[in-house]
Design a protein around this motif. Structure first.
Motif, PDB file in Angstrom:
ATOM      1  N   PHE A  79      18.669   7.116  35.356  1.00  0.00           N
ATOM      2  CA  PHE A  79      19.086   7.972  33.865  1.00  0.00           C
ATOM      3  C   PHE A  79      18.409   9.185  34.103  1.00  0.00           C
ATOM      4  O   PHE A  79      18.991  10.227  33.581  1.00  0.00           O
ATOM      5  N   LEU A  83      20.182  12.964  33.743  1.00  0.00           N
ATOM      6  CA  LEU A  83      19.965  13.534  32.566  1.00  0.00           C
ATOM      7  C   LEU A  83      19.837  15.266  32.665  1.00  0.00           C
ATOM      8  O   LEU A  83      20.171  15.794  31.840  1.00  0.00           O
ATOM      9  N   ASP A  86      23.212  17.672  31.051  1.00  0.00           N
ATOM     10  CA  ASP A  86      23.533  17.674  29.745  1.00  0.00           C
ATOM     11  C   ASP A  86      22.692  18.826  28.936  1.00  0.00           C
ATOM     12  O   ASP A  86      21.532  18.836  29.104  1.00  0.00           O
ATOM     13  N   GLU A  88      22.255  17.908  25.860  1.00  0.00           N
ATOM     14  CA  GLU A  88      21.757  17.167  24.590  1.00  0.00           C
ATOM     15  C   GLU A  88      20.187  16.739  24.513  1.00  0.00           C
ATOM     16  O   GLU A  88      19.632  16.742  25.873  1.00  0.00           O
ATOM     17  N   GLN A  90      16.577  14.797  25.100  1.00  0.00           N
ATOM     18  CA  GLN A  90      16.359  13.847  26.087  1.00  0.00           C
ATOM     19  C   GLN A  90      16.274  12.608  25.230  1.00  0.00           C
ATOM     20  O   GLN A  90      16.430  11.413  25.584  1.00  0.00           O
ATOM     21  N   LYS A  93      19.210  10.690  24.105  1.00  0.00           N
ATOM     22  CA  LYS A  93      19.779   9.960  25.368  1.00  0.00           C
ATOM     23  C   LYS A  93      18.873   8.832  25.641  1.00  0.00           C
ATOM     24  O   LYS A  93      19.690   7.900  25.915  1.00  0.00           O
ATOM     25  N   ILE A  96      19.866   6.232  23.177  1.00  0.00           N
ATOM     26  CA  ILE A  96      21.064   5.424  23.527  1.00  0.00           C
ATOM     27  C   ILE A  96      21.128   4.473  24.604  1.00  0.00           C
ATOM     28  O   ILE A  96      21.683   3.639  24.744  1.00  0.00           O
ATOM     29  N   TYR A  97      20.385   4.931  25.867  1.00  0.00           N
ATOM     30  CA  TYR A  97      20.309   4.346  26.858  1.00  0.00           C
ATOM     31  C   TYR A  97      19.363   2.908  26.757  1.00  0.00           C
ATOM     32  O   TYR A  97      20.105   1.898  26.980  1.00  0.00           O
TER      33      TYR A  97
END
Length: 118
Positions: A79, A83, A86, A88, A90, A93, A96-97
């Protein structure tokens, strides 16, 4: 009835792995170790589903702890590698992960925990 859902879940895991094998995802050492951990944990889940004692419960306690640690450490390592690309945040993310990890691998370790400790 519940066993049918467990067997479907186990089948989905197997299909995903076969797809990864066909795609050639298991070329690095980390992916091969992940594959080995996955197969061993699936054997434990199969023992839980069928209510058969495959090995000593102490073995499954060790498999549960080491497999869970491996999947968490390996997953977050991959992950963090992905990372960097992007823009977005952290934290979003990571949430979501984490949710995805719980949904996909949570039932595996729930069954393995019940198989090892009960």
């Amino acid at each position: 009835m519940i066993n049918i859902f467990w067997l479907c879940y186990l089948g989905i895991l197997a299909i995903a792995t076969i797809g990864a094998l066909i795609k050639g995802a298991f070329k690095t050492t980390f992916w091969i170790i992940d594959f080995v951990f996955s197969v061993i944990t699936w054997i434990g889940l199969f023992g839980y589903i069928t209510n058969t004692q495959i090995l000593n419960p102490l073995v499954w306690k060790f498999v549960f702890v080491s497999g869970l640690l491996w999947h968490l450490i390996f997953g977050f390592k991959k992950f963090n590698e992905e990372l960097k690309d992007d823009d977005e945040p952290q934290s979003i993310k990571l949430v979501i992960y984490g949710i995805t990890l719980i949904i996909l691998i949570g039932p595996l370790y729930f069954g393995l925990f019940n198989y090892a400790f009960k």
